[in-house]
Design an enzyme around this catalytic site. Structure first.
Site, PDB file in Angstrom:
ATOM      1  N   PRO A  11       0.824  -1.218   0.000  1.00 27.81           N
ATOM      2  CA  PRO A  11       0.000   0.000   0.000  1.00 27.81           C
ATOM      3  C   PRO A  11       0.862   1.273   0.000  1.00 27.81           C
ATOM      4  O   PRO A  11       0.377   2.343  -0.370  1.00 27.81           O
ATOM      5  CB  PRO A  11      -0.809  -0.096   1.301  1.00 27.81           C
ATOM      6  CG  PRO A  11      -0.751  -1.530   1.711  1.00 27.81           C
ATOM      7  CD  PRO A  11       0.564  -2.055   1.189  1.00 27.81           C
TER       8      PRO A  11
ATOM      9  N   ASP B  27      -5.644  -1.845 -28.426  1.00 28.25           N
ATOM     10  CA  ASP B  27      -5.155  -1.187 -27.214  1.00 28.25           C
ATOM     11  C   ASP B  27      -4.367   0.067 -27.551  1.00 28.25           C
ATOM     12  O   ASP B  27      -4.521   1.108 -26.903  1.00 28.25           O
ATOM     13  CB  ASP B  27      -4.259  -2.124 -26.411  1.00 28.25           C
ATOM     14  CG  ASP B  27      -5.070  -3.015 -25.483  1.00 28.25           C
ATOM     15  OD1 ASP B  27      -6.303  -3.020 -25.621  1.00 28.25           O
ATOM     16  OD2 ASP B  27      -4.474  -3.682 -24.636  1.00 28.25           O
TER      17      ASP B  27
ATOM     18  N   ARG C  40      -0.413  -9.635 -20.743  1.00 26.71           N
ATOM     19  CA  ARG C  40      -1.093  -9.046 -21.913  1.00 26.71           C
ATOM     20  C   ARG C  40      -0.128  -8.285 -22.808  1.00 26.71           C
ATOM     21  O   ARG C  40      -0.406  -8.079 -23.983  1.00 26.71           O
ATOM     22  CB  ARG C  40      -2.213  -8.090 -21.472  1.00 26.71           C
ATOM     23  CG  ARG C  40      -3.389  -8.780 -20.822  1.00 26.71           C
ATOM     24  CD  ARG C  40      -4.527  -7.815 -20.535  1.00 26.71           C
ATOM     25  NE  ARG C  40      -5.292  -7.466 -21.728  1.00 26.71           N
ATOM     26  CZ  ARG C  40      -5.094  -6.420 -22.496  1.00 26.71           C
ATOM     27  NH1 ARG C  40      -4.169  -5.542 -22.199  1.00 26.71           N
ATOM     28  NH2 ARG C  40      -5.820  -6.218 -23.560  1.00 26.71           N
TER      29      ARG C  40
ATOM     30  N   GLU D 236       0.146  -7.096   8.971  1.00 27.04           N
ATOM     31  CA  GLU D 236       0.233  -5.630   8.927  1.00 27.04           C
ATOM     32  C   GLU D 236       1.344  -5.160   7.998  1.00 27.04           C
ATOM     33  O   GLU D 236       1.378  -3.990   7.602  1.00 27.04           O
ATOM     34  CB  GLU D 236       0.445  -5.055  10.327  1.00 27.04           C
ATOM     35  CG  GLU D 236      -0.791  -5.108  11.208  1.00 27.04           C
ATOM     36  CD  GLU D 236      -2.029  -4.523  10.533  1.00 27.04           C
ATOM     37  OE1 GLU D 236      -2.015  -3.322  10.236  1.00 27.04           O
ATOM     38  OE2 GLU D 236      -2.995  -5.282  10.301  1.00 27.04           O
TER      39      GLU D 236
HETATM   40  C1  9D3 Z   1      -3.625   0.870   8.664  1.00 26.12           C
HETATM   41  C2  9D3 Z   1      -2.503   0.479   7.826  1.00 26.12           C
HETATM   42  N1  9D3 Z   1      -2.892  -0.378   6.690  1.00 26.12           N
HETATM   43  C3  9D3 Z   1      -2.073   0.053   5.528  1.00 26.12           C
HETATM   44  C4  9D3 Z   1      -2.844   0.865   4.563  1.00 26.12           C
HETATM   45  C5  9D3 Z   1      -2.653  -1.774   7.040  1.00 26.12           C
HETATM   46  C6  9D3 Z   1      -2.546  -2.709   5.897  1.00 26.12           C
HETATM   47  C7  9D3 Z   1      -3.604  -2.916   5.053  1.00 26.12           C
HETATM   48  C8  9D3 Z   1      -3.526  -3.835   4.001  1.00 26.12           C
HETATM   49  C9  9D3 Z   1      -1.386  -3.422   5.714  1.00 26.12           C
HETATM   50  C10 9D3 Z   1      -1.303  -4.331   4.681  1.00 26.12           C
HETATM   51  C11 9D3 Z   1      -2.376  -4.543   3.847  1.00 26.12           C
HETATM   52  C12 9D3 Z   1      -2.287  -5.537   2.770  1.00 26.12           C
HETATM   53  N2  9D3 Z   1      -2.284  -4.912   1.441  1.00 26.12           N
HETATM   54  C13 9D3 Z   1      -1.305  -5.176   0.580  1.00 26.12           C
HETATM   55  O1  9D3 Z   1      -0.413  -5.950   0.882  1.00 26.12           O
HETATM   56  C14 9D3 Z   1      -1.271  -4.487  -0.689  1.00 26.12           C
HETATM   57  C15 9D3 Z   1      -2.163  -3.518  -1.268  1.00 26.12           C
HETATM   58  C16 9D3 Z   1      -3.370  -2.917  -0.819  1.00 26.12           C
HETATM   59  O2  9D3 Z   1      -3.923  -3.186   0.262  1.00 26.12           O
HETATM   60  N3  9D3 Z   1      -3.964  -1.972  -1.626  1.00 26.12           N
HETATM   61  C17 9D3 Z   1      -3.460  -1.626  -2.832  1.00 26.12           C
HETATM   62  N4  9D3 Z   1      -2.340  -2.165  -3.292  1.00 26.12           N
HETATM   63  C18 9D3 Z   1      -1.712  -3.100  -2.514  1.00 26.12           C
HETATM   64  S1  9D3 Z   1      -0.296  -3.871  -2.929  1.00 26.12           S
HETATM   65  C19 9D3 Z   1      -0.230  -4.745  -1.537  1.00 26.12           C
END
Ligand code: 9D3
Length: 247
Positions: free
Chosen positions: A87, A167, A152, A114
């Site tokens: 994220p 595309d 793709r 987490e």
């Molecule tokens: C409150 C903190 N959160 C982070 C935004 C905790 C958290 C949420 C979701 C920690 C890890 C995750 C797991 N998500 C992924 O590993 C992830 C992800 C996503 O949640 N959204 C968009 N792209 C990605 S790439 C990996």
């Protein structure tokens, strides 16, 4: 292209191994995929891959050692940059996909819980990629999104080679509307131009629809895209026709 994925849920990748375009790419050899499970690299009898966060708080953090060993094996087998699906990463878009599709190999790191101990990220990861500003439970589905988008772009993978050309024709635009049989559905007709057999008129209609829909629904995309003279005229025509429908 060769992809090595580090994940504690290798079974989730059955979705790309056994279905659709990714399955065909694996069968034809355009894509090689190997999965590396950090649990197989643990040495304790509980096979632990997570531990409690320093500083406290909810949730667990992925430990360094099992991940580091799995990554080392993945890198030795495949090589290539290590991308962490996270994220905290930069947002994935089609330009990034096209750049990554030129690589011979990549190592993808999918986390759970987490997150991953920051020192593992600092020492082993080259780049972090997010699939968008919403929360999923781990990096596996994001890695599969990346894999399908990469595949793709690989030469010789699209079953219907017209799709690749389509595309690029509509690059940076939304799609035009599509129709198939029946010709009339609940009183709705297929736009007559699509039945005309006039291929240049059909091309211009589709381009006009793509431009018009992008203008209405995704003005942010249109602002980033240069329009040639024909595209500019078609969009103006779309706006005029919409104006007429309104009044
Ligand atoms: C409150 C903190 N959160 C982070 C935004 C905790 C958290 C949420 C979701 C920690 C890890 C995750 C797991 N998500 C992924 O590993 C992830 C992800 C996503 O949640 N959204 C968009 N792209 C990605 S790439 C990996």
């Amino acid at each position: 292209m060769r992809l090595d994925v580090v994940t504690i849920f290798p079974g989730m990748f059955d979705a790309v191994r056994y279905w659709g375009m990714t399955r065909r790419a694996l069968e034809s050899g355009s894509l090689e995929l190997a999965l590396w499970d950090p649990r197989e690299f643990t040495e304790d009898s509980y096979r632990r891959v997570d531990d409690r966060p320093y500083g406290g708080g909810p949730g667990m953090v992925m430990m360094i050692e099992p991940l580091r060993r799995a990554l080392t094996s993945a890198r030795a087998a495949g090589g290539g940059k290590v991308l962490h699906l996270s994220p905290q990463g930069g947002k994935l878009d089609q330009a990034r996909i096209k750049a990554l599709a030129n690589q011979d190999s990549l190592v993808l790191l999918s986390g759970r819980y987490e997150g991953i101990d920051e020192r593992l990220i600092e020492t082993e990861v080259d780049d972090e990629i997010s699939i968008g500003d919403y929360v999923v439970a781990g990096g596996e589905l994001p890695a599969m999104v990346l894999i399908e988008a990469l595949v793709r772009q690989l030469p010789g993978v699209l079953g219907n080679d017209g799709s690749a050309a389509a595309d690029s024709f509509s690059d940076g635009l939304l799609d035009w509307p599509h129709y198939t049989r029946p010709e009339v559905y609940r009183g709705g007709n297929v736009p007559p131009v699509l039945l005309s057999g006039n291929h240049d008129e059909i091309r211009r209609w589709r381009l006009k629809q793509a431009l018009g829909r992008t203008w209405m629904r995704r003005p942010d995309l249109l602002a980033k895209r240069k329009l040639n003279k024909e595209e500019h005229q078609l969009l103006e025509q779309y706006k005029r026709e919409r104006e007429e429908r309104e009044s």
